[in-house]
Design an enzyme around this catalytic site. Structure first.
Site: not given
Ligand code: M6R
Length: 618
Positions: A2, A27, A79, A105-106, A488, A492, A495, A511, A613
């Site tokens: 948010c 965000r 968000w 936000n939260g 990584e 990438k 997402e 394995h 983000k």
């Protein structure tokens, strides 16, 4: 998660707020909304508009039905946590009489009991959010005659959880009040105008003077003043600072995506991360590590806590730190660490790695570590954010603002900061000679040039992405420091391209994971440098094994190493660097690949679905 904006001043609040939201949209982008104090009618009413989806939907609505002129307003880009991302649940939320508007936000953890209390008193809620209760509580306070600041202080004392709140009162048109607990909030100080934002990007085009707030504080902004108090009303002060980047850093600058721009900024970001941190002889000077040499010598364990990409930077750091310092180093996901009763003592150094400095899981992890008496050092990119503020020391990564949701230059500069920390500890504790440290520092100094060399070959990677644009699955293999690079690379792709992607330690193949190999499956393989031949030979065997089973091998190997050529369907050449530093160059082609593949698939690279983000809720 948010983005929130508040403004009071001489300009049209609508355009300032919308522009702020545009810069904060990374965000969260489930919905967007704005509330203005209608100064034209003097009715004490709030004018509000909100729409599900991206900010563009709200802008379209505002184009159809104009809001009144106003010089005071708040805005929100969401968000979603409580309630679906629809118009009703979008912020701002209004009080019962629509006198007060509020954005949040939260998460308000005790919202259910507060909602029940309000409903039994006759309040009607129009959304499923936890936020709406705060709007109703706030309005109930101002209706009793409290000013908005006092009302906010009272309400905050009743809320549990993490929250940044920003509110306006229709009958107090020149005031915006905000509050924070465990969630980001910064004030922008202008002339004849002041601003509130989740981060400085919200107001960077108007002012670079900012005020950082502490935990459990309420701030009131008017055109000419900023006043800070605790939740109990005690006056206090924020910490003023100058933002060392400007508007151009928050623009795409001709690139199609912020992410692509940020990938190409990496040579200078890496350079900035090194700047002023060693002298001409290669001796490290990390003055910002405000932990005494005596204490650093007593450390008997390092624990790196982080999430996502930052966690992978931590995995790379483990190899370097243990090798240079001989201090055992664990790397743990912050959310796992926090809740498993980890063994921590006064001699444990906890390193909190976070680009944003606001990741709730990492914040909770360091609070837990501090309660156990451990020292906490943050590695962070965001000045004045909560994690460094609550840590004993900080190494800032100086990457500049990272706006693309997928971390790129944040990761590379975290690696540099970790190398510097490892070498600094080796210097202080005497586990490496000065000339050995100077040799590594000299190699680090060449990194900007090496990263540029990789970027110069971007077209080749783009062609590869074009070739694989229909692929449904990609694997990544590495050994030693190549393993976190593989993780990584896979993150990438997940997402950004929303496809199955997994990173494995190459030694683990037999394995189980080798069963995934089938005809034509693209597999990126990071080959260790020739200096580590025992690792390199094993990696080459792994490549042969998967190729024999049909994999399409895309091999990242250093310049001049031709032994792998017969087994590579594609070769990506990397500059020759020491093994411990190889991730700095090896990850760059993987970033470029993910960015280009997602672009070709038609995805929004900067704002991938379901993500935000900074993850400011646990
Ligand atoms: O701001 P932080 O470094 O604490 O963020 C941690 C993760 O949320 C972050 O790295 C995330 O995994 C990125 N989207 C990865 O690209």
């Amino acid at each position: 998660m948010c983005g929130i904006v508040g403004y009071v001043g001489g300009k049209q609040a609508q355009s300032v707020v919308i522009e702020g939201l545009r810069r904060l949209e990374y965000r969260g982008y489930d919905s967007a909304g704005i509330a203005l104090v209608d100064s034209s009618t003097g009715t004490g009413q709030i004018a509000c508009a909100k729409r599900a989806g991206k900010l563009a939907n709200l802008e379209k609505a505002l184009g159809e039905v104009a809001l009144p002129e106003s010089s005071t307003g708040i805005g929100h880009t969401r968000w979603a946590t409580h309630g679906a991302p629809n118009d009703q649940n979008a912020h701002p939320h209004l009080g019962q009489q629509a006198r007060v508007a509020l954005v949040h936000n939260g998460i308000v953890e005790n919202f259910a009991s507060l909602r029940a209390e309000l409903e039994s008193a006759g309040h009607e809620m129009t959304s499923e959010t936890d936020t709406e209760v705060a709007a109703h509580l706030l309005e109930r306070e101002v209706q009793t005659g409290a000013d908005l600041t006092t009302a906010m202080q009272r309400v905050c004392q009743r809320l549990e959880g993490a929250f940044t709140l920003v509110a306006v009162d229709g009958q107090d048109p020149d005031r915006v009040v905000a509050a924070r607990r465990n969630s980001p909030l910064v004030v922008g100080i202008g002339e004849g105008e002041n601003f509130i934002g989740s981060d400085v990007a919200a107001f960077i085009e108007h002012t670079r003077e900012a005020l950082e707030l502490g935990q459990d504080q309420v701030v009131t902004i008017t055109r000419d003043g900023v006043a800070v108090t605790g939740f109990d009303g005690t006056p206090t002060e924020g910490t003023r600072y100058h933002v060392d980047w400007d508007l151009s850093a928050a623009e795409k600058d001709g690139y199609d995506w912020f992410m692509r721009k940020e990938i190409f900024e990496q040579p200078s970001a890496v350079q900035d991360a090194m700047l002023g941190r060693h002298d001409a002889s290669g001796r490290l000077q990390l003055d910002e590590v405000r932990i005494s040499d005596g204490e650093l010598r007593e450390i008997d364990k390092i624990v790196i806590v982080a999430c996502g990409t930052s966690n992978y930077a931590g995995l790379v750091a483990k190899y370097a730190i243990e090798h240079w310092t001989r201090i055992p180093c664990e790397v743990e996901l912050s959310h796992e660490f926090r809740y498993r009763d980890p063994i921590l003592t006064r001699n444990t150094l906890v390193v909190a790695m976070s680009q944003s400095g606001e990741t709730a899981d990492t914040l909770m992890a360091i609070r837990h570590a501090k309660e156990q008496g451990s020292r906490v050092l943050a590695i962070c990119n965001t000045n004045g954010s909560t994690i460094p503020r609550e840590s004993d020391a900080v190494i800032y990564t100086h990457a500049g603002p990272e706006i693309g949701v997928a971390s790129t230059k944040g990761f590379l500069t975290q690696l540099i900061a970790c190398y510097l920390l490892g070498l600094y500890l080796a210097q202080v504790r005497g586990t490496k000679f000065g000339d050995e440290i100077a040799l590594v520092v000299a190699e680090l100094e060449k990194m900007p040039e090496h990263v540029q060399t990789v970027l110069d070959d971007a077209e080749k990677i783009y062609a590869l992405a074009a070739k694989h644009s229909k692929t449904k699955s990609v694997l990544f293999l590495g050994r030693h420091t190549g393993f976190p690079v593989a993780l990584e690379g896979a993150l990438k792709l997940k997402e950004l391209a929303y496809i199955h992607a997994e990173g494995f330690a190459a030694g683990e193949l037999k394995h189980g994971p080798i069963a995934l190999i089938e005809e034509g499956l693209p597999v990126f393989c990071v080959v260790p440098p020739e200096g580590r031949d025992e690792l390199r030979q094993k990696m080459i065997s792994a490549i042969q094994e998967i190729r024999a089973r049909g994999a399409y091998t895309i091999v990242l190997v250093e310049e001049g190493d031709d032994s792998i050529v017969p087994y590579a369907d594609e070769l990506i050449r990397l500059p020759r660097v020491p093994t411990l530093l190889q991730p700095v160059v090896a990850v760059v082609p993987l970033q470029l690949f993910a960015c280009e593949l997602a672009t070709r698939m038609g995805h929004d690279v900067d704002q991938p679905r379901n993500l935000a983000k900074s993850v400011t809720v646990e």
